[in-house]
Every structure is written in C-alpha cells, then in structure tokens.
Enzyme design. Structure first.
Site, short mmCIF file in Angstrom:
data_model
loop_
_atom_site.label_atom_id
_atom_site.label_comp_id
_atom_site.label_asym_id
_atom_site.label_seq_id
_atom_site.Cartn_x
_atom_site.Cartn_y
_atom_site.Cartn_z
N ASP A 166 -3.51 4.38 -8.20
CA ASP A 166 -4.64 5.07 -7.58
C ASP A 166 -4.78 6.46 -8.29
O ASP A 166 -3.90 7.36 -7.46
CB ASP A 166 -4.56 5.19 -6.17
CG ASP A 166 -5.83 5.56 -5.38
OD1 ASP A 166 -6.61 6.15 -6.04
OD2 ASP A 166 -5.91 5.39 -4.24
N HIS A 209 0.70 10.69 -1.79
CA HIS A 209 -0.53 10.72 -1.15
C HIS A 209 -0.97 11.91 -0.62
O HIS A 209 -1.92 12.62 -0.81
CB HIS A 209 -0.65 9.48 -0.33
CG HIS A 209 -1.96 9.16 0.12
ND1 HIS A 209 -2.42 9.95 1.23
CD2 HIS A 209 -2.78 8.12 0.04
CE1 HIS A 209 -3.57 9.47 1.52
NE2 HIS A 209 -3.86 8.33 0.76
N ASP A 237 -0.03 6.11 -5.60
CA ASP A 237 -0.99 7.33 -5.77
C ASP A 237 -0.55 8.37 -6.54
O ASP A 237 0.86 8.54 -6.75
CB ASP A 237 -1.06 8.07 -4.28
CG ASP A 237 -1.68 7.05 -3.22
OD1 ASP A 237 -2.90 6.68 -3.20
OD2 ASP A 237 -0.70 6.60 -2.44
N HIS A 278 0.79 -1.14 0.06
CA HIS A 278 0.15 -0.17 0.10
C HIS A 278 0.98 1.31 0.10
O HIS A 278 1.80 1.25 0.50
CB HIS A 278 -0.91 0.08 1.28
CG HIS A 278 -1.85 1.14 1.50
ND1 HIS A 278 -1.85 1.80 2.50
CD2 HIS A 278 -2.75 1.84 0.42
CE1 HIS A 278 -2.70 2.87 2.19
NE2 HIS A 278 -3.02 2.93 1.25
N GLU A 297 0.48 -0.90 -5.08
CA GLU A 297 -0.45 0.13 -5.16
C GLU A 297 0.38 1.63 -5.12
O GLU A 297 0.84 1.90 -3.91
CB GLU A 297 -1.64 0.12 -4.03
CG GLU A 297 -2.68 1.21 -4.16
CD GLU A 297 -2.65 2.30 -3.27
OE1 GLU A 297 -3.45 3.20 -3.45
OE2 GLU A 297 -1.71 2.39 -2.48
#
EC number: 4.6.1.-
Length: 276
Positions: free
Chosen positions: A82, A38, A25, A3, A23
């Site tokens: 993301d 993020h 951002d 993450h 993952e």
C-alpha cells in the site's frame, strides 16, 4: 490477507493465524520507499505505529517466500504494498515508482537471483498517479528484468476525496499507465465503520464478471467480523483484508462456503478472473 503488517515480528504472527497474503504500508521520503509504516489513525484495536526500514522488511519477506530459507512459508503467496504516495504529483509519483522498482529488485527479488517468489500488488492511492506504474515497469525493463513484471499486479484505491473515482475513471487511469491485465481493485472501510450496502463493491464485481470487464480480482477491507466476511463472500470477492485471519479461515470452513471457496495457493493465477 493480513492487514497492516509493518513490523518484521508481525509476519510470523499473521502467518500462524492462517494468512496466505500480507498487506504492508510503504511510507516515502523524497520519493524513496523508506519505512513500512501506517501511522494514526488506523483500524480499531491495532497498534498504528509499528514500523521497519523498507529494505530490511523487503529482505525479510524474501526469506519467508524463497524455498531454502529457514523462515520459508509455502503458504505466503501474495504481497500487497500500500504505497503512501497521496501527496505526490504525477512526476514525483513516477520517481517513486522508479525507486520502488529498484529497491524491490535489490532487496526482495535479489536481482532475480533466487529472489522471493510471491506475487506482488502495488496499491496506488490516486488514479492521477498513473506515471508511478510507468516508472516502475520501465525501470525493471531497463535493468534487464522485464520477466519480473509477470509477478506484479496493480490497484488504484482512490482518491477518497472529494469522492472515489468511478470505474470508468479507474479504467482510464490503467490505460494511461499502460496496464492491461494484472488488475486488482480494492474497496472497503475501516473495521469500525458501518458496513453499508456494499454498492460500490457490487458494481465492481458486476464489472469484473462482464464480457468487457477490466478487473481481474477484487479484495475487500477491513473484515474482522464473521457476519461481514460472510456478506463479502456472498457478494463474490476474491480476497479479504483482515486483522484476524483465523476468523476468515473459520468462515471458509462453514457450510455454504467450504464447497465454493478455499485459500489460494501458489499454483493459482492471481491475474486470472475466476469463473471466466
């Protein structure tokens, strides 16, 4: 799935802990993917402000997912981007989709010349931004690389306010985007939120497993506790987003799970619904 992996130095850290997917951002500037970043707030016990230029990060991911590079890791099979496009209207989102396709084509797929082999999921924060997917797909077709769409899936993750969309509303957004198959759906809470009853997750899994289900895979976030991972697996998720991949590996090796679940490999089809 590791993450919030937004700095180059974090890639090997999460892979060494056992992650087979990452993952990231993606923050935009004038509809152009510019940074992997993020920002605050984020999950507890994480550095929210780690970042890299998007093109640098994409090129580095290519090295980790292309055989022949010194950094190559066979285990890394999936990349979830993301996309932080929540403040864009649909027209701006389309432009963002066009630019994302161009940058991934150049920096990750290397113009389809010995590019990265990992599968890609574009996670979009608002069902109203279905034009982003259209712009992305049409750009790869226009550039003569429609074949790369075989490696790409899609996820509508929101919006969260004033409420999360229903599954029917999400399905309609995929129809508007021209997507049939290659559908992932995310659900979850920050790692410091109460777990709750997983009602929406259970509803999505029931839909996935129905005869007319439109969802191929469902992943849950952010899972850092053994008890939460066990509950998510018992419900029937396909993937888990975590800040601690080693914790998830441990759960997968437990009695009751090790005979039913395993980490996905490159030979597994991320667009095929398990059990159908």
């Amino acid at each position: 799935m590791g993450h919030m992996v937004n700095a180059v130095k974090q890639i090997p850290t999460f892979l060494d802990l056992g992650a087979n997917a990452l993952e990231m951002d993606v923050t935009f500037k004038n509809e152009e993917p510019t940074y992997t970043y993020h920002g605050v707030p984020c999950d507890a016990f994480r550095d929210c402000i780690r970042w890299e230029y998007f093109n640098v990060f994409a090129k580095t991911l290519r090295e980790y997912t292309t055989p022949g590079f010194d950094k190559y890791r066979e285990q890394l099979i999936l990349l979830v981007f993301d996309l932080k496009t929540g403040d864009m209207n649909n027209a701006q989102a389309r432009t963002a989709g066009v630019n994302t396709a161009k940058q991934l084509l150049q920096y990750y797929w290397n113009n389809d010349n010995n590019g990265g082999r990992a599968y890609v999921v574009l996670s979009i924060p608002d069902i109203a931004q279905h034009e982003l997917i259209k712009g992305f797909k049409e750009t790869l077709k226009k550039e003569g690389h429609e074949n790369l769409l075989d490696k790409v899936g899609y996820d509508f993750s929101g919006p969260y306010l004033p409420r999360l969309p229903t599954l029917d509303e999400t399905h309609e957004a995929f129809k508007k985007a021209g997507v049939e198959g290659h559908v992932w759906l995310s659900d979850g809470l920050t790692n410091f939120s109460p777990l709750g009853d997983m009602a929406r997750l259970k509803e999505a899994i029931k839909s996935r497993d129905s005869a007319n289900g439109f969802i191929n895979k469902i992943y849950y976030w952010s899972v850092d506790k053994v008890s939460t991972a066990e509950k998510a697996l018992k419900v029937g998720v396909d993937g888990i987003v975590t800040n601690h991949p080693d914790v998830i590996i441990g759960v997968l090796n437990e009695n009751g799970f090790k005979d039913k679940y395993r980490l996905a490999t490159y030979d597994d089809d991320p667009w095929e619904t398990f059990g159908k």
